[in-house]
Write a protein that holds these residues in place. Sequence first.
Motif, PDB file in Angstrom:
ATOM      1  N   MET A   1      12.999  38.119  78.224  1.00  0.00           N
ATOM      2  CA  MET A   1      11.724  38.762  77.995  1.00  0.00           C
ATOM      3  C   MET A   1      11.360  39.585  79.230  1.00  0.00           C
ATOM      4  O   MET A   1      11.427  39.104  80.346  1.00  0.00           O
ATOM      5  N   HIS A   2      10.980  40.809  78.990  1.00  0.00           N
ATOM      6  CA  HIS A   2      10.599  41.702  80.074  1.00  0.00           C
ATOM      7  C   HIS A   2       9.084  41.851  80.119  1.00  0.00           C
ATOM      8  O   HIS A   2       8.381  41.578  79.153  1.00  0.00           O
ATOM      9  N   ALA A   3       8.624  42.329  81.251  1.00  0.00           N
ATOM     10  CA  ALA A   3       7.225  42.729  81.361  1.00  0.00           C
ATOM     11  C   ALA A   3       7.022  43.969  80.489  1.00  0.00           C
ATOM     12  O   ALA A   3       7.968  44.472  79.884  1.00  0.00           O
ATOM     13  N   ASP A   4       5.813  44.465  80.440  1.00  0.00           N
ATOM     14  CA  ASP A   4       5.525  45.674  79.673  1.00  0.00           C
ATOM     15  C   ASP A   4       6.420  46.809  80.172  1.00  0.00           C
ATOM     16  O   ASP A   4       6.434  47.118  81.359  1.00  0.00           O
ATOM     17  N   LEU A   5       7.171  47.424  79.276  1.00  0.00           N
ATOM     18  CA  LEU A   5       8.113  48.477  79.655  1.00  0.00           C
ATOM     19  C   LEU A   5       7.575  49.877  79.365  1.00  0.00           C
ATOM     20  O   LEU A   5       8.344  50.822  79.225  1.00  0.00           O
ATOM     21  N   SER A   6       6.263  50.016  79.308  1.00  0.00           N
ATOM     22  CA  SER A   6       5.663  51.336  79.093  1.00  0.00           C
ATOM     23  C   SER A   6       6.057  52.262  80.239  1.00  0.00           C
ATOM     24  O   SER A   6       6.028  51.861  81.405  1.00  0.00           O
ATOM     25  N   PRO A   7       6.410  53.512  79.919  1.00  0.00           N
ATOM     26  CA  PRO A   7       6.915  54.430  80.948  1.00  0.00           C
ATOM     27  C   PRO A   7       5.949  54.690  82.101  1.00  0.00           C
ATOM     28  O   PRO A   7       6.381  54.871  83.230  1.00  0.00           O
ATOM     29  N   HIS A   8       4.651  54.703  81.832  1.00  0.00           N
ATOM     30  CA  HIS A   8       3.704  55.023  82.899  1.00  0.00           C
ATOM     31  C   HIS A   8       3.565  53.900  83.923  1.00  0.00           C
ATOM     32  O   HIS A   8       2.954  54.088  84.966  1.00  0.00           O
ATOM     33  N   LEU A   9       4.144  52.742  83.658  1.00  0.00           N
ATOM     34  CA  LEU A   9       4.038  51.611  84.577  1.00  0.00           C
ATOM     35  C   LEU A   9       5.225  51.484  85.527  1.00  0.00           C
ATOM     36  O   LEU A   9       5.204  50.641  86.415  1.00  0.00           O
ATOM     37  N   HIS A  10       6.247  52.305  85.343  1.00  0.00           N
ATOM     38  CA  HIS A  10       7.483  52.112  86.096  1.00  0.00           C
ATOM     39  C   HIS A  10       7.944  53.385  86.782  1.00  0.00           C
ATOM     40  O   HIS A  10       7.510  54.481  86.465  1.00  0.00           O
ATOM     41  N   THR A  11       8.860  53.192  87.710  1.00  0.00           N
ATOM     42  CA  THR A  11       9.423  54.313  88.451  1.00  0.00           C
ATOM     43  C   THR A  11      10.377  55.099  87.563  1.00  0.00           C
ATOM     44  O   THR A  11      10.783  54.640  86.493  1.00  0.00           O
ATOM     45  N   VAL A  12      10.749  56.255  88.035  1.00  0.00           N
ATOM     46  CA  VAL A  12      11.681  57.117  87.317  1.00  0.00           C
ATOM     47  C   VAL A  12      13.006  56.390  87.090  1.00  0.00           C
ATOM     48  O   VAL A  12      13.574  56.432  86.000  1.00  0.00           O
ATOM     49  N   GLU A  13      13.466  55.713  88.121  1.00  0.00           N
ATOM     50  CA  GLU A  13      14.758  55.039  88.035  1.00  0.00           C
ATOM     51  C   GLU A  13      14.735  53.932  86.984  1.00  0.00           C
ATOM     52  O   GLU A  13      15.653  53.815  86.167  1.00  0.00           O
ATOM     53  N   CYS A  14      13.686  53.133  86.991  1.00  0.00           N
ATOM     54  CA  CYS A  14      13.594  52.054  86.002  1.00  0.00           C
ATOM     55  C   CYS A  14      13.386  52.613  84.597  1.00  0.00           C
ATOM     56  O   CYS A  14      13.926  52.073  83.631  1.00  0.00           O
ATOM     57  N   ASN A  15      12.633  53.696  84.476  1.00  0.00           N
ATOM     58  CA  ASN A  15      12.463  54.317  83.159  1.00  0.00           C
ATOM     59  C   ASN A  15      13.796  54.815  82.612  1.00  0.00           C
ATOM     60  O   ASN A  15      14.040  54.749  81.407  1.00  0.00           O
ATOM     61  N   PHE A  16      14.657  55.308  83.480  1.00  0.00           N
ATOM     62  CA  PHE A  16      15.987  55.749  83.061  1.00  0.00           C
ATOM     63  C   PHE A  16      16.773  54.563  82.491  1.00  0.00           C
ATOM     64  O   PHE A  16      17.378  54.657  81.426  1.00  0.00           O
TER      65      PHE A  16
END
Length: 131
Positions: A1-16
């Motif tokens: 289970m991951h934390a919220d994976l919404s794009p606005h919450l993470h860095t560019v690298e993690c969003n990739f």
Amino acid sequence: MHADLSPHLHTVECNFLIELLYRCQHDNAFGMHADLSPHLHTVECNFLIELLYRCQHDNAFGKMFGACNYWDEAVWQCTKQERIWRRNNNPQYTKRVIELQHLPESYYTPVLRKLKEEGQLRAEKIAGCRI
């Protein structure tokens, strides 16, 4: 289970990495898939599709048994590094001056280092966290 994976919450690298995980999960779901023919998609999508095909090819059990575990673990490690960076740079009594948009290279996970060395991680073009 991951934390919220919404794009606005993470860095560019993690969003990739999150995008690669979502693609892998989509391509390994039971049922019908969209047509993944190269002539139907953009260059960026074809790049992601190629990575997914490599992931499936390298996994002996393919679609049924953990084809996306590699990307799942990569996302988990990346989001953990984001949390560590935020904890280490969290001011106790003042307003946060620096917002994390790109994960510092000293916090890169092995997967991020590998993708950067191969030239696949193009993080300069995309905005990261917007909080």
